[in-house]
Design an enzyme around this catalytic site. Structure first.
Site, PDB file in Angstrom:
ATOM      1  N   LEU A 128      44.072  35.145  40.671  1.00 41.01           N
ATOM      2  CA  LEU A 128      44.324  36.535  40.319  1.00 41.01           C
ATOM      3  C   LEU A 128      45.709  36.702  39.695  1.00 41.01           C
ATOM      4  O   LEU A 128      46.719  36.354  40.312  1.00 41.01           O
ATOM      5  CB  LEU A 128      44.202  37.421  41.569  1.00 41.01           C
ATOM      6  CG  LEU A 128      44.463  38.919  41.357  1.00 41.01           C
ATOM      7  CD1 LEU A 128      43.418  39.503  40.420  1.00 41.01           C
ATOM      8  CD2 LEU A 128      44.467  39.658  42.690  1.00 41.01           C
ATOM      9  N   ASP A 129      45.732  37.236  38.457  1.00 35.77           N
ATOM     10  CA  ASP A 129      46.983  37.529  37.740  1.00 35.77           C
ATOM     11  C   ASP A 129      47.858  36.289  37.541  1.00 35.77           C
ATOM     12  O   ASP A 129      49.086  36.400  37.456  1.00 35.77           O
ATOM     13  CB  ASP A 129      47.787  38.617  38.466  1.00 35.77           C
ATOM     14  CG  ASP A 129      47.031  39.925  38.579  1.00 35.77           C
ATOM     15  OD1 ASP A 129      46.189  40.190  37.707  1.00 35.77           O
ATOM     16  OD2 ASP A 129      47.271  40.675  39.551  1.00 35.77           O
ATOM     17  N   GLU A 130      47.242  35.107  37.466  1.00 34.86           N
ATOM     18  CA  GLU A 130      48.006  33.864  37.324  1.00 34.86           C
ATOM     19  C   GLU A 130      47.689  33.127  36.017  1.00 34.86           C
ATOM     20  O   GLU A 130      48.198  32.032  35.795  1.00 34.86           O
ATOM     21  CB  GLU A 130      47.728  32.933  38.512  1.00 34.86           C
ATOM     22  CG  GLU A 130      48.261  33.414  39.846  1.00 34.86           C
ATOM     23  CD  GLU A 130      49.745  33.157  40.014  1.00 34.86           C
ATOM     24  OE1 GLU A 130      50.361  32.591  39.089  1.00 34.86           O
ATOM     25  OE2 GLU A 130      50.288  33.536  41.075  1.00 34.86           O
ATOM     26  N   GLY A 169      48.639  42.098  41.816  1.00 42.33           N
ATOM     27  CA  GLY A 169      47.677  42.809  42.637  1.00 42.33           C
ATOM     28  C   GLY A 169      47.655  44.306  42.381  1.00 42.33           C
ATOM     29  O   GLY A 169      47.953  44.784  41.286  1.00 42.33           O
TER      30      GLY A 169
END
Length: 284
Positions: A227-229, A201
């Site tokens: 998100l960011d995965e 994040g």
């Protein structure tokens, strides 16, 4: 006519795959320059990359692909066969931080990366002059919650118009919609300024400072709906200590971001990265 090619293969693991592929190359008078392969025993999947040179037979890329198709069908392979060194058509997206963009532009211009940057898209105009100096089209596509669907539709138009093969988010500080992420699955790389899965994040360097980290890092990964995965391709770390402020971590982290992103772009464009469920296999 290209004499060197790269073949990449992914299929269910089974005895005899390497023998079948090398036999095909031998039958076509091809010489292997470099080969890497990996069998994922848990997922029962096989991955292989072969860099080879054609012999005296005047075989085009299309000839090689046509003759490989029956073998690929027999083994139910996902595969690609491309001329070695072919430059991939890349669209870069950026916001206000320009270090990763500048690094990619320089590496593309000097031939360090096997890419042709065909367009740059930004929700700000900060880097318009830099991009145009490189002779690359620049598109200012501002985005708000209300205009996001139209902005992403225009982005997809540009992807089609410029025959884009890879989208690179070079510190593009907007979250792509689930619909756009799905349409660009496997061909969008993001750089996150943290050593994922830690510090996801916003403001990850400040999160890292609060935790007193002894290394800062950056992670280049494929984009998905989380998100960011997305599956991780490349990571880079730099040693720090207690004397570093949060601003110091931001400063030194830029180098890690540039290196992780350029590695990920290079490996993807060289056919070294293959998806293996939620992770990647990188045949370096």
């Amino acid at each position: 006519m290209a004499t060197e090619h790269v073949l990449t293969v992914n299929c269910a693991e089974s005895p005899g795959i390497v023998h079948a592929i090398t036999g095909y190359l031998l039958d076509h008078d091809c010489d292997i320059i470099d080969t890497k392969h990996f069998g994922d025993r848990q997922a029962r999947q096989f991955f292989m990359r072969v860099h080879f040179e054609s012999g005296k037979q005047p075989l085009t890329t299309e000839d090689l692909r046509r003759d490989f198709e029956p073998l690929a069908a027999e083994w139910a392979m996902n595969w690609q066969l491309e001329p070695h060194g072919r430059k991939r058509r890349v669209l870069v997206m950026v916001s206000k931080f320009g270090h990763c963009l500048n690094d990619l532009l320089f590496r593309a211009r000097t031939g360090d990366l096997p890419v042709e940057i065909v367009a740059v898209v930004s929700n700000h105009t900060d880097h318009e002059e830099l991009v145009k100096w490189h002779g690359i089209p620049f598109f200012h596509l501002p985005v708000t919650q209300e205009t996001k669907p139209a902005q992403e539709a225009r982005l997809l138009e540009l992807v089609d118009e410029y025959n884009v093969e890879l989208v690179v988010l070079a510190r593009y500080m907007q979250v792509l919609s689930d619909e756009l992420s799905a349409q660009l699955t496997g061909r969008t790389i993001n750089i996150h300024h943290s050593f994922l899965p830690s510090f996801k994040g916003a403001k990850p360097y400040h999160q890292a400072y609060d935790r007193g980290v002894k290394t800062v890092g950056a992670t280049a990964h494929y984009v998905n709906a989380e998100l960011d995965e997305g599956p991780i391709i490349a990571q880079q770390v730099i040693d720090v200590d207690h004397t570093y402020t949060a601003d110091d971590l931001v400063r030194v982290g830029r180098d890690a971001e540039c290196k992780a992103l350029s590695n990920a772009v290079r490996w993807h464009c060289e056919g070294r990265v293959m998806l293996d469920g939620g992770r990647t296999v990188v045949l370096r």
